[in-house]
Every structure is written in structure tokens, then in C-alpha cells.
Design an enzyme around this catalytic site. Sequence first.
Site, PDB file in Angstrom:
ATOM      1  N   LYS A 106      30.956  19.656 -29.020  1.00  0.00           N
ATOM      2  CA  LYS A 106      30.494  20.885 -29.674  1.00  0.00           C
ATOM      3  C   LYS A 106      29.235  21.382 -28.995  1.00  0.00           C
ATOM      4  O   LYS A 106      28.503  20.624 -28.329  1.00  0.00           O
ATOM      5  CB  LYS A 106      30.225  20.652 -31.164  1.00  0.00           C
ATOM      6  CG  LYS A 106      29.182  19.559 -31.468  1.00  0.00           C
ATOM      7  CD  LYS A 106      27.742  19.986 -31.361  1.00  0.00           C
ATOM      8  CE  LYS A 106      26.748  18.863 -31.647  1.00  0.00           C
ATOM      9  NZ  LYS A 106      25.347  19.245 -31.389  1.00  0.00           N
ATOM     10  N   ASP A 116      26.795  15.445 -37.778  1.00  0.00           N
ATOM     11  CA  ASP A 116      27.705  16.359 -37.091  1.00  0.00           C
ATOM     12  C   ASP A 116      29.168  16.111 -37.442  1.00  0.00           C
ATOM     13  O   ASP A 116      30.033  16.931 -37.123  1.00  0.00           O
ATOM     14  CB  ASP A 116      27.552  16.228 -35.570  1.00  0.00           C
ATOM     15  CG  ASP A 116      26.287  16.874 -35.047  1.00  0.00           C
ATOM     16  OD1 ASP A 116      25.831  17.855 -35.665  1.00  0.00           O
ATOM     17  OD2 ASP A 116      25.749  16.398 -34.032  1.00  0.00           O
TER      18      ASP A 116
END
Length: 268
Positions: free
Chosen positions: A8, A122
Amino acid sequence: MKIDAFAKVNLTLEVFGLRPDGYHALRSVVVPVSLCDTVEVEPADELSSDSGYSDDLCLKAAKVLDPSRGARIHVVKRIPAGGGLGGGSADAAAVLIALNELWGLGHSRAELAEIGAQVGSDVPALVTGGSVLMEGRGEKGAPIECPRLNLVLCNPGVHTSTAEVYSVCKARDCADTSVNDAMMSALHSGDLEKIAAAFANDLTAAACSLHPEISEVISSLRAAGAIGVSMSGSGSTVFALVSGAERARELSAEMTAKGYASWPVVTR
């Protein structure tokens, strides 16, 4: 079974004050990109992982999901460790998704995201998949629309300590919504210049003060004509927005020639 674990980038990362649990409150636009690890899970009597990390988030994820079951977890790594790309969290998210199916647990993605919050900040966003507006310490996530973006990831080869970067970061006022407002408007418009102008990461100054190599990468990408440049997570990976896939490949090759690890990627 095998599953891809996608890295990401944080198009924005706002850091607010400390929460009662000791974590910083965050708000971040988290977008998955095409660089990925591959996670394979197989039935086994006991639980094991070959990820190679002392803090093995894959094992942690499996134990949080169901500590009574066994599985063999194999990870093919491509995402650099300590690079701000969420590699360990992506692997953990993939483990949750894969073992949920292997073990026939029947959890929804939303339920897996809640479980993932116990593994790492995350993980919930990466379990959810797609572009997400992440809030809290990472446990809150809402899907958002993001146009297809061609990016170049560039890593200077230094390993940043997330805890150390946060310890010297200057937190912003939680009432300030200007960063998020600008990015939401830019994403809605689809205009690359506006999206680049809305990039923001409150950890950049702290990370660069600890590792000047990150500043050098940022300067190099800007000098090469990238539309916009920002750092992902707590570093050390920097990403550059470019006009298309061909330019991404060209710029990545230029950065590789300068001695950096670099990848042309596209948002998912």
C-alpha cells in the site's frame, strides 16, 4: 491455497495526538498497489511460518484468528521490509483471508478487518481491500473511490523504525480537516495535478531528519519531473506520481540506474 498480498501507499497520512491506548490517532488515504508478496497456506497439525521476521505478523494473525488450529504458512517476499509499504501487514491480511477459507470459519471481510485490528494498524485496511480512508489507530476504515494511478516506488535502502519516527513527529490539530478535504476533492476530480498537490505525510520531516537518504530520493524524483512525490507510511519508501505506465517504467529504470530499489506500479 495461494493469495497475493498487495503493498500500500499512503496518499495522505495525518498524525494527531496520543490516544489513551498509547497509539497516535491517524487519518490516512490508504491505496493498494500492484507490488505484492505471495502467501501460501497449507493444512498442518501445528502452526508454522517461514516469513523470517522476529515479529511474525503472519503467525500473530493466525493465532488471533483461531489459536487452536494448525497451518503451514509460506511467504514469497517482494515488498521491502521496513519500507512503509505495509508488507508485513499485507501478509497478515492475506493470512486472515486465506485461513478463514481454509479453516471454513465463514467470517465476512468486515469481521476479518475487526480481527486484523488486533494484529496491526494497517491490517484492517488491507483486509478490506481497495482504497480506504483509515482513521483511529487504523481500526476504522471506509472504502473510497480512487482513480487508476501510475506510480514509481523508490526505496533508498534504509530501514526506518516506525516507533522512532513517530517519537519525533509533530502532531497536528485534530480539528484540521483541510488535508483530507483536499484529497477527497482531488480524487473525485481525477485530475493528476490536483491529486499530487494534495499529497501529505506528517511523518516525512521526522523520517528525513533520521534518514537524509529519504530526502535525497524525494529530490531526485522531483528533479526527474514527477507530477508529485511523497513518502509512504513512516518510510523509507517514496512514491512518485507520473502520467502513465510507460513513464513509470522509464523513471523506475532511471532510479534503478542511480542505485535505488525501484518498481513501476499501478493502484488497484
